[in-house]
Write a protein that holds these residues in place. Structure first.
Motif, PDB file in Angstrom:
ATOM      1  N   GLU A 179       0.791  -1.220   0.000  1.00 40.20           N
ATOM      2  CA  GLU A 179       0.000   0.000   0.000  1.00 40.20           C
ATOM      3  C   GLU A 179       0.826   1.273   0.000  1.00 40.20           C
ATOM      4  O   GLU A 179       0.362   2.309  -0.483  1.00 40.20           O
ATOM      5  CB  GLU A 179      -0.941   0.011   1.211  1.00 40.20           C
ATOM      6  CG  GLU A 179      -0.225  -0.086   2.554  1.00 40.20           C
ATOM      7  CD  GLU A 179      -1.193  -0.043   3.724  1.00 40.20           C
ATOM      8  OE1 GLU A 179      -2.394   0.093   3.467  1.00 40.20           O
ATOM      9  OE2 GLU A 179      -0.744  -0.150   4.871  1.00 40.20           O
ATOM     10  N   GLN A 182       4.087  -6.251   8.308  1.00 44.37           N
ATOM     11  CA  GLN A 182       2.862  -6.490   7.548  1.00 44.37           C
ATOM     12  C   GLN A 182       2.027  -7.585   8.204  1.00 44.37           C
ATOM     13  O   GLN A 182       2.564  -8.538   8.772  1.00 44.37           O
ATOM     14  CB  GLN A 182       3.178  -6.889   6.099  1.00 44.37           C
ATOM     15  CG  GLN A 182       3.622  -5.746   5.214  1.00 44.37           C
ATOM     16  CD  GLN A 182       5.116  -5.599   5.197  1.00 44.37           C
ATOM     17  OE1 GLN A 182       5.834  -6.476   5.647  1.00 44.37           O
ATOM     18  NE2 GLN A 182       5.596  -4.474   4.678  1.00 44.37           N
ATOM     19  N   THR A 233      -1.545 -10.110   3.851  1.00 41.99           N
ATOM     20  CA  THR A 233      -2.098  -8.822   3.444  1.00 41.99           C
ATOM     21  C   THR A 233      -0.953  -7.892   3.089  1.00 41.99           C
ATOM     22  O   THR A 233       0.226  -8.209   3.279  1.00 41.99           O
ATOM     23  CB  THR A 233      -2.939  -8.187   4.566  1.00 41.99           C
ATOM     24  OG1 THR A 233      -2.073  -7.767   5.633  1.00 41.99           O
ATOM     25  CG2 THR A 233      -3.986  -9.154   5.093  1.00 41.99           C
ATOM     26  N   LYS A 235      -1.120  -4.676   4.347  1.00 41.44           N
ATOM     27  CA  LYS A 235      -1.283  -3.604   5.321  1.00 41.44           C
ATOM     28  C   LYS A 235      -0.315  -3.789   6.486  1.00 41.44           C
ATOM     29  O   LYS A 235      -0.003  -4.894   6.890  1.00 41.44           O
ATOM     30  CB  LYS A 235      -2.731  -3.562   5.826  1.00 41.44           C
ATOM     31  CG  LYS A 235      -3.757  -3.246   4.749  1.00 41.44           C
ATOM     32  CD  LYS A 235      -5.154  -3.140   5.328  1.00 41.44           C
ATOM     33  CE  LYS A 235      -6.171  -2.793   4.253  1.00 41.44           C
ATOM     34  NZ  LYS A 235      -5.890  -1.476   3.639  1.00 41.44           N
ATOM     35  N   GLN A 236       0.126  -2.645   7.027  1.00 46.06           N
ATOM     36  CA  GLN A 236       1.016  -2.659   8.177  1.00 46.06           C
ATOM     37  C   GLN A 236       0.219  -2.875   9.467  1.00 46.06           C
ATOM     38  O   GLN A 236      -0.904  -2.381   9.601  1.00 46.06           O
ATOM     39  CB  GLN A 236       1.780  -1.338   8.273  1.00 46.06           C
ATOM     40  CG  GLN A 236       2.755  -1.077   7.131  1.00 46.06           C
ATOM     41  CD  GLN A 236       3.944  -2.000   7.190  1.00 46.06           C
ATOM     42  OE1 GLN A 236       4.325  -2.571   6.181  1.00 46.06           O
ATOM     43  NE2 GLN A 236       4.525  -2.149   8.351  1.00 46.06           N
ATOM     44  N   LYS A 240       0.071   4.450   5.297  1.00 50.95           N
ATOM     45  CA  LYS A 240      -1.370   4.605   5.135  1.00 50.95           C
ATOM     46  C   LYS A 240      -2.145   3.899   6.235  1.00 50.95           C
ATOM     47  O   LYS A 240      -3.286   4.280   6.528  1.00 50.95           O
ATOM     48  CB  LYS A 240      -1.791   4.067   3.768  1.00 50.95           C
ATOM     49  CG  LYS A 240      -1.239   4.866   2.604  1.00 50.95           C
ATOM     50  CD  LYS A 240      -1.712   4.315   1.262  1.00 50.95           C
ATOM     51  CE  LYS A 240      -1.146   5.130   0.107  1.00 50.95           C
ATOM     52  NZ  LYS A 240      -1.585   4.600  -1.212  1.00 50.95           N
ATOM     53  N   SER A 241      -1.564   2.870   6.830  1.00 45.62           N
ATOM     54  CA  SER A 241      -2.247   2.160   7.907  1.00 45.62           C
ATOM     55  C   SER A 241      -1.985   2.786   9.265  1.00 45.62           C
ATOM     56  O   SER A 241      -2.465   2.274  10.279  1.00 45.62           O
ATOM     57  CB  SER A 241      -1.822   0.686   7.918  1.00 45.62           C
ATOM     58  OG  SER A 241      -2.207   0.042   6.723  1.00 45.62           O
TER      59      SER A 241
END
Length: 684
Positions: free
Chosen positions: A294, A311, A315, A317-318, A375-376
């Motif tokens: 992301e 991550q 996924t 995402k962090q 972003k996360s």
């Protein structure tokens, strides 16, 4: 380039103060893993949810998952028996893939064990060895500004992948051809083993239960590893790998490991760990950019690459903050020392065996790095990579450009097209004609011939000759399989398993449907081709699609002449193509003698010496414009399907390597003197 000098050990920083905000929380390092290579439908993968026990593991060693044993053969070598080849190959694979020990799925957590124990390949077929006069390998010095040139290294026994870093500084034309041919033959062997292992397993030929869980690419890599055929294992090359060109395409991560292009099976950052680096600091050598994270930004020449760690499983995402260690620190240190990074891009591609392709896009430099909030909402390390100048165009950009041409050629390239289908609808797919070099329009002067024209007497020998009586598709015990020596030449995906002197395909005499697996080359074009004008080769041919190794390309067509007819026409100076003068390149595809010493190339079905010519002076097809090369990427395979006169087979063209879009096709026409002229001037 800056030299590598001792630096503060950033792998063991002092403990941080008690966290006052989320940015002070660091997790255990995790790899920036890439999506796993997906096997073709019906082929199991070793990387299943049950086999991965620890999501923090960076680089499993697939070559420790199963043993590779010594190979012996008790096959009855009877060349006159049509089943001799069948039994010989079966026995070879039976002994090579038999289970003599428990397969271990051992995934190492320590970065020291991430490296695969391999050796560097020495060319067994040549005594020519590049010298320092034409090839200079420059170690990355540990003294400020120091650059030392050394000789080309020979094979060394190493227990681990080497951490000694070198750079290939100069490479003359002869050495470029040497290493390119070395890489080409290594890739051909890898792909031949992969296709052949799947072919054997589909038929259940005495392969152990545990072995069935392994993909063909892992089997091929393991067999090559056991024979010491992995490249670039005793030196860690910084920069370009000799013999690997910008734009080269790979379908499997293991193939890149075999070549030394990227040594990680799953992790996106390949680097020399700090504990194995002579400077005590990790150094990155290559990365894979798949666009699936992301915080990544890919603009082609400029990449914002997110570091590894933190991550969520499965996924992009962090879940926690990243830490400056492992691959993250390696990229930062590579920026500090100005070390170039090889960039491989992962792309989705439906035409590949895994619906994915990896393309080598050249060298980049890390020009900036920083810690940012992703972003996360968690802290991530970011790296700005800029592509170095004076390189060939990126392969990923060429793939996108070729796709645009297929969709709308005139909008993509408004000038240069002489025809959007020189075949005038005679081929399944239009054949483009492009010239933006000069005013030559010669190909428009010839009648397009989609299939060769044979003398009428060729078909008189058919008589009441029959074919197979298969209704729903041919099986291994049908009549046509027996004519081929007890097995078909193609796998279920239509790939050529190995070249043969002659291949019998099902024809009009057979009862099997058009979808039969033994009807591959008779169906005409399946991929977009373009005839183009080149300053180097005159007229040439290049694909607009990615052509996988082993797949059918097109037929080489012309008007077939007897020996007497050819002698008359040759008196008038007309150019003729003599099939007997094509070298037996078919014997290279599927040649696994480096792995199986008892392997001998197929001799059945046999074919007598060919004594006919093909006139392409007035009628021809796209294949007649393929250029000559002593290291070709396509070969001629003789095929029979519409008649039974073995003196007049069809000339079918197959790919012997993965051919990227817009890369020129090349065919070995043999010794120039045999043709009477330098190359085929009849086509240029």
């Amino acid at each position: 380039m800056g030299s590598i000098v001792p630096f503060q050990d950033l792998n063991n920083p002092p403990p941080p103060p008690p966290p006052q905000n989320p940015l002070h929380i660091f997790p255990k390092i995790e790899p920036k893993v890439e999506p796993l290579d997906e096997p073709p439908p019906g082929i199991p993968s070793i990387f299943t949810s049950n086999s991965i026990q620890n999501p923090t593991i960076t680089d499993p060693d697939p070559l420790q998952l199963f043993p590779v044993t010594d190979i012996t053969s008790n096959a009855n070598e009877n060349e006159n028996d049509v089943y001799s080849e069948f039994y010989r190959i079966s026995e070879l694979f039976k002994t090579a893939f038999s289970k003599k020990g428990g397969a271990q799925q051992n995934y190492h957590e320590n970065n020291n064990n991430h490296e695969v124990e391999e050796e560097m390949l020495e060319d067994p077929n040549t005594t020519a060895t590049p010298t320092t006069d034409c090839l200079s390998i420059v170690p990355v010095s540990q003294q400020e500004g120091g650059v030392v040139s050394t000789d080309v290294v020979t094979k060394r026994q190493l227990s681990f992948r080497s951490s000694e870093m070198v750079r290939v500084s100069t490479l003359g034309p002869e050495d470029q051809r040497y290493f390119r041919d070395l890489v080409r033959r290594s890739r051909m062997l890898f792909e031949s083993l992969r296709i052949l292992s799947i072919f054997e397993e589909d038929k259940g030929r005495n392969i152990g239960i545990l072995m069935k869980r392994l993909r063909g690419d892992l089997k091929a890599a393991a067999l090559m590893r056991d024979k010491g055929l992995w490249l670039n294992r005793d030196k860690r090359i910084i920069g370009n790998i000799p013999g690997v060109c910008v734009g080269d395409i790979f379908f499997f991560r293991m193939e890149m490991c075999v070549l030394g292009l990227h040594g990680q099976v799953q992790a996106g950052i390949d680097y020399v760990p700090a504990v194995r680096s002579t400077s005590g600091e990790p150094v990155a050598t290559s990365i894979i950019v798949s666009g699936g994270y992301e915080d990544d930004e890919d603009q082609g020449d400029v990449i914002i690459y997110t570091g590894q760690g933190g991550q969520l499983k499965n996924t992009t995402k962090q879940s926690v903050h990243q830490k400056l260690e492992g691959g993250n620190l390696a990229l930062e240190r590579s920026m500090f020392y100005g070390i170039e990074i090889r960039v491989i891009r992962g792309l989705k591609h439906e035409g590949s065996p895994t619906n994915k392709a990896y393309v080598y896009d050249g060298l980049y430099r890390v020009v900036d790095s920083w810690f940012d909030v992703g972003k996360s909402g968690f802290g991530v390390y970011k790296y700005k990579l800029v592509r170095m100048e004076d390189q060939h165009e990126m392969g990923s950009a060429i793939i996108r450009f070729a796709m645009e041409i297929r969709i709308n050629a005139l909008a993509t390239r408004p000038k240069g097209y002489l025809s959007l289908d020189i075949s005038n609808g005679k081929e399944n797919i239009p054949v483009f004609l492009f010239n933006n070099i000069d005013a030559d329009q010669t190909p428009l002067c010839y009648e397009y011939l989609p299939k060769s024209v044979y003398p009428p007497f060729t078909f008189q020998q058919m008589g009441n000759a029959g074919g197979c009586h298969c209704v729903h598709g041919c099986s291994e015990d049908c009549y046509c399989a027996q004519k081929n020596g007890g097995e078909f030449a193609y796998d279920r995906n239509g790939m050529l398993v190995r070249g043969k002197p002659l291949i019998y395909e099902c024809g009009p005499f057979c009862s099997c449907p058009p979808t039969c697996r033994n009807r591959v080359s008779q169906k005409g074009l399946k991929r977009h081709l373009e005839i183009f004008r080149s300053r180097e080769t005159g007229w040439g041919v290049r694909p607009l699609d990615l052509i996988p190794a082993g797949s059918f390309v097109c037929e080489y067509t012309g008007v077939v002449l007897t020996r007497q007819q050819a002698m008359v026409l040759s008196m008038n100076g007309d150019g003729l193509v003599y099939p007997s003068r094509f070298p037996e390149r078919w014997s290279e595809w599927g040649d696994i003698s480096q792995i199986f010493p008892d392997f001998t190339r197929p001799t059945y079905p046999s074919i007598p010496p060919l004594d006919f010519a093909m006139d392409v002076a007035r009628m021809r097809n796209v294949a007649c414009y393929i250029s000559h090369s002593s290291s070709p990427n396509v070969l001629v395979q003789f095929v029979m399907y519409d008649h039974h006169n073995v003196l007049y087979p069809h000339l079918m063209i197959f790919a012997i390597e993965n051919i990227p879009p817009l890369r020129e096709l090349s065919l070995d026409y043999g010794v120039a003197e045999d043709w009477g002229e330098d190359k085929l001037t009849i086509c240029n």
